[in-house]
Design an enzyme around this catalytic site. Structure first.
Site, PDB file in Angstrom:
ATOM      1  CB  CYS A   1      -1.021  -0.134   1.266  1.00  0.00           C
ATOM      2  SG  CYS A   1      -1.965   1.267   1.254  1.00  0.00           S
TER       3      CYS A   1
ATOM      4  CB  CYS B   1      -2.259   3.975   7.835  1.00  0.00           C
ATOM      5  SG  CYS B   1      -3.377   4.803   6.774  1.00  0.00           S
TER       6      CYS B   1
ATOM      7  CB  CYS C   1      -1.874  -0.132   8.183  1.00  0.00           C
ATOM      8  SG  CYS C   1      -2.419  -1.298   7.174  1.00  0.00           S
TER       9      CYS C   1
ATOM     10  CB  CYS D   1     -16.161  -7.491   5.066  1.00  0.00           C
ATOM     11  SG  CYS D   1     -17.395  -7.409   6.282  1.00  0.00           S
TER      12      CYS D   1
ATOM     13  CB  CYS E   1     -19.332  -4.881   3.469  1.00  0.00           C
ATOM     14  SG  CYS E   1     -18.758  -3.201   3.868  1.00  0.00           S
TER      15      CYS E   1
ATOM     16  CB  CYS F   1     -19.321  -0.255   7.720  1.00  0.00           C
ATOM     17  SG  CYS F   1     -18.595  -1.003   8.819  1.00  0.00           S
TER      18      CYS F   1
ATOM     19  NE  ARG G   1     -19.315  -6.076  11.715  1.00  0.00           N
ATOM     20  CZ  ARG G   1     -19.460  -5.024  10.499  1.00  0.00           C
ATOM     21  NH1 ARG G   1     -18.561  -4.619   9.745  1.00  0.00           N
ATOM     22  NH2 ARG G   1     -20.536  -4.968  10.175  1.00  0.00           N
TER      23      ARG G   1
END
Length: 428
Positions: free
Chosen positions: A65, A69, A72, A109, A142, A202, A272
């Site tokens: 990626c 972040c 992560c 998901c 999702c 979400c 969740r």
């Protein structure tokens, strides 16, 4: 305790508590913890009974990626030894999803690392959605693909997606301390684009990054203002090889207070329990079921969860039941509003049954992982192993908010080596 009586009354009326009341929940003592759980549990049962919705993560593209972040494992410059692979083919993703559905998951998901999808990526994911829906009629899907461009949410909706996950993660005030390659406002805009397209939104948070109580309350109130159908709560998994690897700030008691606060602020929303529950709640996970009404089954994006059968046993032993495919998740007032906007797959339900469930992302994970630009939804921390060095990122967000959680439990952090992207059977 007058505070808890007030919060229960407000939760049963769907009335927003004050910021001072939310902060007071986080400041309660361990001696009062069971009272806090019992009070928030009354609100949870009012709107969701004793049902637990199961969600299952499929990591469509892992690692590499370009975003930085700091939580992560898939981030730019991460040295975490995670799986790295490019896009799964639709049939591969469908087979991976089948394991979760067989285990009782109502929602699949689909998560992909990256800043956001190209139009070609949206085409790929659309074919995957179609393959899953063809194989599993009625299952909710999702998508969690990062920042959306104009028209992409509509295309995902047309392909059959029910929901979109993109987490806010932390407060606007401290967001720049954990990520420099995109902004808090970018995340808010993506959630709003999903809602405008008729997708169930979400969006959630990650706790344990060194944030203050004020930061936690700020992000939960911001989520309440955005009004997603689902709020995944992740607890930081401090992956070795990431800037936050030394942030072990959580205790099981602290986690339960955070979940209770979220339930009081979002009484009728699918809350969740997502990435990090096994690491930080440990043997107290069953207590969390009195606060949340949704969890991820099995593994997360880049980390392993507890065995799927152990999740099912925990739900049954705690006196809860897995939510069936024919039951809507959200309370009727939310389900009806969402159906009006068009989340296609929800059935009508009695007053305390639910609707479209959760607008989701995984870490997670909604997914369950700590979400990056497009990486973590509600479930498990996703990020890049190896790669270029990122811009400097502050390792601690705000002032320490809780007593240290004790010695680092790195023995509880297991990198996922099975399921999607491997030749090994998934954990579901």
């Amino acid at each position: 305790m007058d505070l808890l009586n007030t919060l229960v009354d407000k939760g049963l009326r769907r009335e927003l508590p004050t910021r001072e009341e939310a902060l007071a929940v986080l400041a309660t003592s361990d001696d009062d913890l069971l009272d806090v759980v019992a009070a928030a549990g009354k609100v949870r049962r009012q709107w969701f009974g004793r049902r637990v919705k199961l969600n299952y993560l499929v990591n469509l593209k892992s690692g590499l990626c370009p975003e930085d972040c700091s939580y992560c494992s898939q981030r730019l410059g991460s040295k975490a030894g995670i799986l790295k692979y490019t896009w799964l083919k639709p049939d591969e993703a469908s087979k991976a999803a089948a394991a979760g559905v067989a285990g009782g998951a109502k929602r699949v998901c689909l998560v992909a690392s990256g800043r956001g999808p190209t139009d070609r990526d949206v085409d790929r994911v659309s074919k995957t959605i179609e393959a899953i829906k063809e194989r599993h009629e009625g299952v909710e899907v999702c998508a969690c693909l990062g920042l959306l461009s104009d028209g992409q949410a509509d295309r995902l909706r047309e392909a059959g997606a029910d929901a979109y996950n993109h987490n806010l993660n932390t407060s606007e005030e401290t967001y720049g301390a954990i990520t420099t390659t995109h902004t808090y406002a970018d995340r808010v805009e993506t959630v709003q684009q999903a809602q405008a397209a008729g997708l169930s939104a979400c969006s959630g948070l990650i706790a344990g990054m060194g944030e203050s109580d004020k930061d936690l309350v700020d992000v939960v109130f911001a989520l309440r203002d955005l009004d997603p159908d689902s709020v995944p709560v992740n607890f930081l998994i401090p992956f070795e090889g990431t800037p936050l690897a030394k942030e072990w700030n959580l205790t099981p008691q602290r986690c339960l207070r955070i979940l209770a606060m979220v339930r009081f602020v979002c009484p009728d929303v699918e809350v969740r329990l997502a990435g990090g529950r096994e690491v930080h709640l440990r043997s107290m996970q069953p207590l969390a079921l009195h606060l949340v009404n949704s969890i991820f089954l099995g593994d997360y994006l880049t980390s392993e969860g507890q065995a799927g059968q152990a999740d099912l046993d925990m739900i049954a032993d705690a006196g809860f039941e897995v939510e069936g495919a024919g039951t809507t998740t959200l309370p009727r007032h939310r389900a009806d509003a969402l159906t009006g906007g068009g989340c296609g797959s929800q059935a009508s339900a009695p007053e305390q049954a639910g609707g479209c469930g959760s607008h989701e992302a995984a870490g997670g994970g909604g997914c369950g992982s700590h979400g990056g630009g497009g990486c973590g939804p509600c479930g498990g921390h996703a990020a890049v192993a190896g790669g270029e060095e990122s811009a400097p990122v502050t390792e601690t967000v705000g002032a320490p908010a809780a007593p240290a959680g004790g010695p680092a439990r790195t023995d509880l952090v297991a990198v996922r080596r099975r399921g999607a992207g491997t030749d090994l059977a998934p954990n579901a």
